[in-house]
Design a protein around this motif. Structure first.
Motif, PDB file in Angstrom:
ATOM      1  N   SER A 210     -10.659 -13.611  31.331  1.00  0.00           N
ATOM      2  CA  SER A 210     -10.648 -12.538  32.400  1.00  0.00           C
ATOM      3  C   SER A 210     -11.708 -11.615  31.762  1.00  0.00           C
ATOM      4  O   SER A 210     -12.071 -11.589  30.378  1.00  0.00           O
ATOM      5  CB  SER A 210      -9.282 -11.888  32.525  1.00  0.00           C
ATOM      6  N   ASP A 211     -11.830 -10.417  32.664  1.00  0.00           N
ATOM      7  CA  ASP A 211     -12.694  -9.525  32.407  1.00  0.00           C
ATOM      8  C   ASP A 211     -12.174  -8.417  31.303  1.00  0.00           C
ATOM      9  O   ASP A 211     -10.884  -8.303  31.553  1.00  0.00           O
ATOM     10  CB  ASP A 211     -13.333  -8.792  33.524  1.00  0.00           C
ATOM     11  N   PRO A 212     -12.978  -8.215  30.127  1.00  0.00           N
ATOM     12  CA  PRO A 212     -12.138  -7.106  29.267  1.00  0.00           C
ATOM     13  C   PRO A 212     -11.825  -5.934  29.787  1.00  0.00           C
ATOM     14  O   PRO A 212     -12.488  -5.311  30.649  1.00  0.00           O
ATOM     15  CB  PRO A 212     -13.286  -6.854  28.196  1.00  0.00           C
ATOM     16  N   ILE A 213     -10.703  -5.197  29.812  1.00  0.00           N
ATOM     17  CA  ILE A 213     -10.319  -4.025  30.157  1.00  0.00           C
ATOM     18  C   ILE A 213     -10.627  -2.956  29.423  1.00  0.00           C
ATOM     19  O   ILE A 213     -10.468  -2.832  28.178  1.00  0.00           O
ATOM     20  CB  ILE A 213      -8.722  -3.796  30.202  1.00  0.00           C
ATOM     21  N   PRO A 214     -11.579  -2.010  29.831  1.00  0.00           N
ATOM     22  CA  PRO A 214     -12.082  -0.946  29.152  1.00  0.00           C
ATOM     23  C   PRO A 214     -11.246  -0.279  28.246  1.00  0.00           C
ATOM     24  O   PRO A 214     -10.177   0.012  28.841  1.00  0.00           O
ATOM     25  CB  PRO A 214     -13.051  -0.301  30.035  1.00  0.00           C
ATOM     26  N   SER A 262       4.135   3.343   4.790  1.00  0.00           N
ATOM     27  CA  SER A 262       3.975   4.667   5.063  1.00  0.00           C
ATOM     28  C   SER A 262       3.846   5.254   6.491  1.00  0.00           C
ATOM     29  O   SER A 262       4.398   6.181   6.837  1.00  0.00           O
ATOM     30  CB  SER A 262       3.058   5.678   4.099  1.00  0.00           C
ATOM     31  N   LEU A 263       3.324   4.371   7.362  1.00  0.00           N
ATOM     32  CA  LEU A 263       2.783   4.717   8.797  1.00  0.00           C
ATOM     33  C   LEU A 263       2.551   3.277   9.570  1.00  0.00           C
ATOM     34  O   LEU A 263       2.243   2.368   9.041  1.00  0.00           O
ATOM     35  CB  LEU A 263       1.403   5.440   8.702  1.00  0.00           C
ATOM     36  N   MET A 264       3.093   3.525  10.997  1.00  0.00           N
ATOM     37  CA  MET A 264       2.816   2.293  11.710  1.00  0.00           C
ATOM     38  C   MET A 264       2.289   3.040  13.014  1.00  0.00           C
ATOM     39  O   MET A 264       2.544   3.939  13.568  1.00  0.00           O
ATOM     40  CB  MET A 264       4.076   1.869  11.866  1.00  0.00           C
ATOM     41  N   GLN A 265       1.135   2.193  13.466  1.00  0.00           N
ATOM     42  CA  GLN A 265       0.471   2.570  14.463  1.00  0.00           C
ATOM     43  C   GLN A 265       0.577   1.620  15.586  1.00  0.00           C
ATOM     44  O   GLN A 265       0.464   0.509  15.113  1.00  0.00           O
ATOM     45  CB  GLN A 265      -1.265   2.764  14.353  1.00  0.00           C
ATOM     46  N   ILE A 266       0.903   2.029  16.683  1.00  0.00           N
ATOM     47  CA  ILE A 266       1.045   1.254  17.985  1.00  0.00           C
ATOM     48  C   ILE A 266       0.480   1.629  19.057  1.00  0.00           C
ATOM     49  O   ILE A 266       0.365   2.930  19.491  1.00  0.00           O
ATOM     50  CB  ILE A 266       2.676   0.992  18.356  1.00  0.00           C
ATOM     51  N   SER A 267      -0.400   0.664  19.921  1.00  0.00           N
ATOM     52  CA  SER A 267      -1.065   1.125  21.129  1.00  0.00           C
ATOM     53  C   SER A 267      -0.768   0.118  22.093  1.00  0.00           C
ATOM     54  O   SER A 267      -0.833  -1.247  22.003  1.00  0.00           O
ATOM     55  CB  SER A 267      -2.604   1.436  20.722  1.00  0.00           C
ATOM     56  N   THR A 268      -1.012   0.864  23.253  1.00  0.00           N
ATOM     57  CA  THR A 268      -1.079   0.053  24.625  1.00  0.00           C
ATOM     58  C   THR A 268      -2.311   0.110  25.182  1.00  0.00           C
ATOM     59  O   THR A 268      -3.298   0.820  24.793  1.00  0.00           O
ATOM     60  CB  THR A 268       0.297   0.436  25.413  1.00  0.00           C
ATOM     61  N   ARG A 269      -2.394  -0.120  26.444  1.00  0.00           N
ATOM     62  CA  ARG A 269      -3.825   0.026  27.336  1.00  0.00           C
ATOM     63  C   ARG A 269      -4.166   1.527  27.406  1.00  0.00           C
ATOM     64  O   ARG A 269      -5.269   1.811  27.963  1.00  0.00           O
ATOM     65  CB  ARG A 269      -3.809  -0.511  28.467  1.00  0.00           C
ATOM     66  N   HIS A 270      -2.884   2.256  27.585  1.00  0.00           N
ATOM     67  CA  HIS A 270      -2.966   3.589  28.098  1.00  0.00           C
ATOM     68  C   HIS A 270      -2.481   4.559  26.879  1.00  0.00           C
ATOM     69  O   HIS A 270      -2.856   6.007  27.134  1.00  0.00           O
ATOM     70  CB  HIS A 270      -2.194   3.682  29.353  1.00  0.00           C
ATOM     71  N   LYS A 271      -1.955   4.420  25.974  1.00  0.00           N
ATOM     72  CA  LYS A 271      -1.160   5.306  25.053  1.00  0.00           C
ATOM     73  C   LYS A 271      -1.198   4.888  23.487  1.00  0.00           C
ATOM     74  O   LYS A 271      -1.355   3.712  23.325  1.00  0.00           O
ATOM     75  CB  LYS A 271       0.173   5.783  25.499  1.00  0.00           C
ATOM     76  N   ASN A 389     -11.839 -14.285  25.302  1.00  0.00           N
ATOM     77  CA  ASN A 389     -12.832 -14.746  26.052  1.00  0.00           C
ATOM     78  C   ASN A 389     -13.797 -15.640  25.423  1.00  0.00           C
ATOM     79  O   ASN A 389     -14.247 -17.006  26.013  1.00  0.00           O
ATOM     80  CB  ASN A 389     -13.666 -13.802  26.945  1.00  0.00           C
ATOM     81  N   GLU A 390     -14.286 -15.384  24.414  1.00  0.00           N
ATOM     82  CA  GLU A 390     -15.507 -16.283  23.611  1.00  0.00           C
ATOM     83  C   GLU A 390     -14.854 -17.425  23.054  1.00  0.00           C
ATOM     84  O   GLU A 390     -15.312 -18.512  22.857  1.00  0.00           O
ATOM     85  CB  GLU A 390     -15.949 -15.344  22.452  1.00  0.00           C
ATOM     86  N   LEU A 391     -13.413 -17.173  22.550  1.00  0.00           N
ATOM     87  CA  LEU A 391     -12.690 -18.678  22.046  1.00  0.00           C
ATOM     88  C   LEU A 391     -12.448 -19.413  23.304  1.00  0.00           C
ATOM     89  O   LEU A 391     -12.680 -20.620  23.031  1.00  0.00           O
ATOM     90  CB  LEU A 391     -11.387 -18.080  21.540  1.00  0.00           C
ATOM     91  N   ILE A 392     -12.191 -19.024  24.526  1.00  0.00           N
ATOM     92  CA  ILE A 392     -11.887 -19.832  25.731  1.00  0.00           C
ATOM     93  C   ILE A 392     -13.351 -20.729  26.132  1.00  0.00           C
ATOM     94  O   ILE A 392     -13.349 -21.643  26.076  1.00  0.00           O
ATOM     95  CB  ILE A 392     -11.451 -19.178  26.839  1.00  0.00           C
TER      96      ILE A 392
END
Length: 793
Positions: A210-214, A262-271, A389-392
């Motif tokens: 699928s197309d990468p989500i910016p 000491s720290l944990m970073q979590i990200s979604t597509r929007h936050k 995508n490159e792996l596929i």
């Protein structure tokens, strides 16, 4: 008014100046500057001044060039620094050439300029510096002292997972917490989510291109710092709605024995979220297992090997549905495998990795460190889309080795199955997590028995101090200092303080205890095991000591009177293969002995009498040979005596091959000529001569020989004085030196023959013949610093 010169004229001026400078520097370097310095001191002073000026100018140029790259310019204080830091100078020049090439391509329109993220543009405005002392390991109050569940460094029992509940379980928590035995024969608990991970079926979307989500711009995307339990619950509700999340951790391992997440970073597509994991209620973060253990949500990590361990140990979190972009890099064959490489490749973002060494316990978190932590996960989902995508595209499902997407997913499963184990090792064998065995194997050091005992004692003592002070073993005392102390074995406090520089305050306050430990271990190590015996228990020394110990025990039990010696089996003395080369190269030592001739065929053709009392009957020391047939040793073949030799002629062994200088006649018929036979010239006649010749006769014979030689010399001398030519000199003519041509002043040929007027005849060279001798190998030509033969005048 003169017109401004164009670029071409400027290029020609610069090139001409560079050529002149290079030519001048080459001419100067080709001179004997050492001789010029000794001849004229002013030349040396001038050279030193210009060298210092050029080095200072070069240093400034390198710093200016390095300011637009991630490289650090070396400082050139003398000529030796140029050679020692030449690699760094080349790297800076290469970076400049690459940037120039890129700029020229963009200027000419060959390539389009990539749109850099605004966050990167804002980050580049600030000057890049090395990590300041304000961000390094600080002497802070240890946050682990305020934890609800404090770490127990003295607990050596098997580590039990911190789980209170098990969301998304296939096997119940009580059933999954069974025990096993690890590679070091230690009892450990199994992975509580082992069944779930092994039976995991990834979502179908991961196999679809699928197309990468910016990614979202940093300015329009919110980043939330979570330091309360309410904030954790709010974050959890938003994470449940995501299909993919990116996770990363920051760890501190200096002022703690086991380490601190000491720290944990979590990200979604929007936050983005930055979670403080140093709060006293950190164990309640287990509620995140509702998302972390959900097989329908993809968890994207980069290099999750240690992150999986830290999440289990400190927070009780387990990952089901992992996708590791590091294994994607390796499977795709990228030249780099770091997160910084992926950020540069897909985002064109230059990550400043200097904050990896920062002290992440600092609160409140500085703005620079906050931005660095957020960038690790903010772009990771976009990178995940591209590598997936490159792996596929490169996957061939019909070939197992070419099914790249499946290889990455299986490797990710293996990483998520990693377990945390306490650092408990056997002090005697050194095996186990944190033991000295692996440290000794990886370090090229060879200790004697006393040094080896001191090394083991200090290693164990350091581990005890680190557990007591709750500091890492490397912070308490680096490994290099342990090796230095073990090698030197200081005898007093002054020598010990001179060695132990970079150690913790806890070690400095226990120096007396450490010195006493060194002396005790040294005395105990004299009769202790050697380093080779421990590292290679199959060696000869180790086997002999084991056999000695068993014999000593047997002797004590049976009260043996005679001393016992260790008996080593022959199979233990000789190995079937080399301990270094293995079976790569054989050896004739390991092969059984073979002879080309049988033992019956190898016989000496010399009749030797039996040594009986009758042989030594004569009082004058001469032997009397027995003529009885029974006294003669039977031979393999009969001996035919050779022709009669002269009296007192020395006998020689028959040679297997003729020498040019020896006049040895061919063997006559009937003479023995076996390959292993050794014959003498008329041995029996020689023995008879030795028996009958008395000492007086031998002396008279020697006198007659000397007199004959003396007469021959006198006759030859008289013949020379009378002018009669001797044999071989009749045809020789004496050399007349008066008619010989001069060697130093030879006559020139008249008329310029053959070569014309300008061609002269070569003078006489007395070394012509010696020049035809074989020549040795030419001396290797090595480059000299500063010399260049590009331009020649």
């Amino acid at each position: 008014m003169d017109e401004t010169p164009g670029f071409k004229s400027l290029q020609e001026q610069i090139q001409a100046a560079l050529i002149a400078t290079t030519r001048t520097s080459g001419q100067i370097s080709s001179e004997d500057l050492g001789f010029q310095r000794s001849l004229n001191p002013e030349v040396g002073t001038t050279l030193d001044e210009h060298s210092a000026r050029l080095l200072e100018l070069s240093t400034k140029l390198l710093k200016s060039a390095a300011s637009i790259s991630d490289l650090q310019a070396p400082s050139l204080e003398d000529a030796d620094d140029v050679e020692n830091n030449w690699r760094g100078v080349v790297d800076i020049i290469d970076s400049l050439l690459e940037k120039s090439d890129t700029c020229l391509d963009e200027y000419t329109g060959i390539t389009k300029r990539k749109q850099q993220p605004e966050a990167e543009q804002a980050n580049l405005k600030e000057k890049r510096h090395t990590l300041g002392n304000a961000f390094r390991t600080q002497n802070l109050v240890k946050p682990q002292l305020a934890f609800d569940i404090k770490p127990n460094n003295d607990d050596e029992s098997p580590w039990k997972p911190l789980l209170d509940s098990k969301p998304h379980a296939i096997l119940l928590l009580e059933e999954s917490l069974s025990t096993m035995t690890n590679d070091f024969n230690q009892k450990q608990y199994k992975h509580p989510y082992e069944t779930e991970i092994l039976n995991l079926q990834y979502p179908e979307t991961i196999y679809q291109k699928s197309d990468p989500i910016p990614y979202q711009p940093v300015e329009t995307t919110s980043a939330t710092f979570v330091d309360t339990e309410e904030g954790v619950l709010q974050m959890l509700e938003e994470l449940k709605t995501a299909k993919e999340i990116a996770i990363d951790l920051e760890h501190h391992d200096a002022r703690t024995y086991v380490g601190l997440t000491s720290l944990m970073q979590i990200s979604t597509r929007h936050k983005d979220w930055i979670v403080d994991t140093l709060k006293p209620w950190r164990h309640r973060l287990q509620v995140l297992n509702e998302v972390f253990a959900d097989p329908t949500i993809i968890k994207v990590f980069h290099g999750a090997f240690m992150d999986i361990i830290w999440l289990q140990r400190d927070l009780g979190l387990y990952i089901v549905g992992l996708f590791d972009t590091h294994w994607a890099c390796r499977t795709l064959g990228y030249p780099g495998g770091s997160l910084a490489f992926l950020l540069k490749k897909f985002i064109n973002f230059d990550a400043d990795k200097k904050y990896q060494l920062a002290d992440w316990r600092i609160r409140p978190l500085p703005e620079e460190m906050f931005f660095y932590a957020r960038a690790d996960t903010h772009y990771l989902l976009y990178i995940y889309d591209n590598v997936r995508n490159e792996l596929i595209e490169k996957t061939r499902t019909e070939l197992p080795d070419e099914n790249r997407i499946e290889i990455v997913l299986q490797k990710s499963k293996e990483v998520s199955l990693m377990r945390y184990e306490r650092q408990v090792y056997n002090a005697e064998s050194g095996r186990g997590p944190g033991g000295w065995y692996q440290l000794l194997v990886k370090t090229p050091a060879l200790f004697n028995n006393e040094q080896f005992a001191v090394f083991k004692a200090i290693h164990q003592w350091r581990d005890q101090v680190a557990r007591t002070d709750d500091d890492s073993t490397n912070f308490v005392m680096p490994n290099s200092i342990i090796f230095t102390i073990a090698r030197i074995m200081p005898k007093d406090m002054i020598a010990l303080l001179g060695i132990a520089h970079h150690v913790s305050h806890g070690v400095k306050s226990r120096m007396g205890e450490l010195l006493a430990l060194i002396q005790t271990a040294k005395a105990r190590g004299r009769d202790g095991p050697s380093m080779i015996d421990v590292l290679h228990p199959d060696s000869l020394g180790a086997t002999a000591k084991v056999n000695t110990l068993s014999l000593d025990i047997k002797a004590k039990s049976k009260d043996y009177a005679e001393p016992l010696v260790a008996v080593v089996d022959e199979g233990q003395l000789r190995s079937n293969s080399s301990s270094f080369w293995g079976d790569a190269f054989g050896s004739s030592i390991w092969d059984p002995s073979t002879f080309t001739k049988g033992s019956e065929e190898i016989r000496l053709a010399i009749p030797l009498p039996q040594l009986t009392s009758e042989i030594w009957a004569n009082g004058n020391g001469s032997t009397t040979r027995s003529s009885r047939a029974e006294d003669i040793i039977p031979l393999a073949s009969p001996i035919v005596p050779n022709k009669q030799v002269q009296k007192d002629e020395a006998f020689v062994l028959k040679r297997g091959a003729k020498w040019k200088s020896d006049a040895i006649s061919e063997p006559e018929e009937g003479e023995t000529s076996g390959e292993y036979d050794i014959s003498l010239k008329d041995l029996e006649d020689e023995e008879n001569n030795q028996e009958t010749t008395t000492k007086a006769e031998r002396k008279a014979l020697r006198n007659r020989e000397k007199k004959a030689k003396k007469n021959a010399k006198a006759a030859a001398k008289a013949q020379l004085s009378s002018g009669q030519p001797t044999e071989g000199e009749e045809d020789e003519e004496p050399f007349d030196y008066s008619k010989a041509e001069s060697v130093l002043h030879p006559k020139r040929n008249e008329g310029y023959p053959e070569g014309g007027r300008n061609k002269r005849q070569k003078p006489f060279d007395p070394y012509t013949k010696s020049a035809d001798a074989p020549k040795g190998m030419r001396r290797a030509q090595t480059e000299r610093v500063g010399k260049s033969h590009t331009f020649k005048s």
